[in-house]
Design an enzyme around this catalytic site. Sequence first.
Site, mmCIF file in Angstrom:
data_model
loop_
_atom_site.group_PDB
_atom_site.id
_atom_site.type_symbol
_atom_site.label_atom_id
_atom_site.label_comp_id
_atom_site.label_asym_id
_atom_site.label_seq_id
_atom_site.Cartn_x
_atom_site.Cartn_y
_atom_site.Cartn_z
ATOM 1 N N GLN A 94 -6.031 -1.548 2.745
ATOM 2 C CA GLN A 94 -5.441 -1.267 4.048
ATOM 3 C C GLN A 94 -6.326 -0.267 4.785
ATOM 4 O OE1 GLN A 94 -1.899 1.328 4.781
ATOM 5 N NE2 GLN A 94 -0.882 -0.595 5.335
ATOM 6 N N TYR A 141 1.538 5.643 12.955
ATOM 7 C CA TYR A 141 0.136 6.039 12.911
ATOM 8 C C TYR A 141 -0.582 5.527 14.166
ATOM 9 C CZ TYR A 141 1.515 7.420 8.263
ATOM 10 O OH TYR A 141 2.170 8.020 7.220
ATOM 11 N N ARG A 157 -0.259 -4.935 9.370
ATOM 12 C CA ARG A 157 1.089 -4.398 9.135
ATOM 13 C C ARG A 157 1.627 -3.866 10.452
ATOM 14 N NH1 ARG A 157 3.462 -0.711 4.244
ATOM 15 N NH2 ARG A 157 3.940 -2.811 3.489
ATOM 16 N N LEU A 179 12.920 -2.465 0.045
ATOM 17 C CA LEU A 179 14.106 -2.533 -0.808
ATOM 18 C C LEU A 179 14.368 -3.946 -1.326
ATOM 19 C CD1 LEU A 179 16.691 0.005 0.650
ATOM 20 C CD2 LEU A 179 15.434 0.106 -1.499
ATOM 21 N N PRO A 200 0.826 -1.211 0.000
ATOM 22 C CA PRO A 200 0.000 0.000 0.000
ATOM 23 C C PRO A 200 0.857 1.255 0.000
ATOM 24 C CG PRO A 200 -0.099 -1.110 2.132
ATOM 25 C CD PRO A 200 0.642 -2.013 1.219
ATOM 26 N N ALA A 216 -3.299 3.310 2.340
ATOM 27 C CA ALA A 216 -3.944 3.574 3.621
ATOM 28 C C ALA A 216 -5.265 4.299 3.397
ATOM 29 C CB ALA A 216 -3.025 4.412 4.507
ATOM 30 N N CYS A 227 0.383 5.517 -0.491
ATOM 31 C CA CYS A 227 -0.509 6.657 -0.677
ATOM 32 C C CYS A 227 -0.183 7.387 -1.978
ATOM 33 C CB CYS A 227 -0.392 7.612 0.500
ATOM 34 S SG CYS A 227 -1.074 6.963 2.025
#
Length: 354
Positions: A100, A182, A230, A301, A24, A58, A26
């Site tokens: 998500q 968050y 997550r 990565l 996910p 999100a 944004c």
Amino acid sequence: MQPHLFTPLTIGSVTLRNRIGMSPMCQYSAVDGFPTDWHLMHLGARAAGGVGLIILEATAVSPEGRISPFDLGIWSDDHIAALSRIVKLIESLGAVAGIQLAHAGRKASVGRPWEGGKPIAPANGGWPVVGPTAEPFAPGYPTPIPLDAAGIARVVADFATATKRARAAGFRWIEIHAAHGYLLHNFLSPLGNDRNDEYGGDLRGRVRLLSEVTAAVRAEWPSDLPLAVRLSCSDWTPEGLTIADTVEVARMLREQGVDLIDCSSGGIAPGITIPVGEGYQVPFAAQVRREANIATAAVGLITRPEHADAIVRNGDADLVLLGRELLRDPHWPLRAARALGHDLAPPPQYLRAW
């Protein structure tokens, strides 16, 4: 022999065509929570490129839960039809559509990254932010309103109602966002939560909000459909969450019916040095999978097909999530298949290129 990356993954009644998922990310392109043509293009292109799973960015369970005014939302029944259009597009191209569910907490009400990403005051179109305490994320960020019992109950109810809407829209995979500083991570981390009530203190107290949200989501989500969480597996400082804490949290979540842990890290506070490098979070996925006996996703990565295949082959994770690599190359799965000697069919409209 078929590359492990291109073997199917079945969780409950859902089977992914391969072990590649889109993380996910944004897009900061929604209007009042509604997706736009950008989302259709962006998500459809990656589904056509061959991923097995796409997890929408999100998506806020309440207006004040958005990271920015330009985030996707699922706080209204009005959002269902527009999200359903995205689901149908993704699934028509062979990928599974996931979403998500998120609440940004004290990191909410900021601008687009390419416009500076600074906090937006309520007078300028922003909104008050909330958190476990009145501690702001960083200097210059607004002071959060500490959530009381009624506020916590609203958050839990918002996640439950959002889950109903996600099901109505046709999604077949839900991920609860409890990472990157968050709201749910803010409660979970000792760096963000020094409450002295039942939602603070030791790990059992700090995990309480995530546990209540998970129970509410699982109750509304069919038992045969995958539920993921997550987590930031490490805050990258001894004073914060550690991988040992995360293993314990993952065990708790498994007992609540969570099917997979998406293993990310960081985000709780600025100024923490993270040793970023190829596959730097893969060891977290491997340890959680091994010690908590739960499926995991590796992210961060991962760019080379051979590396992604080895992650699955070695049992480090069940699923590989790609983020920026899919922004750079929507057809990464098709290219990876060729590199690994596997025949992954492109859409027929693109056959001449492959």
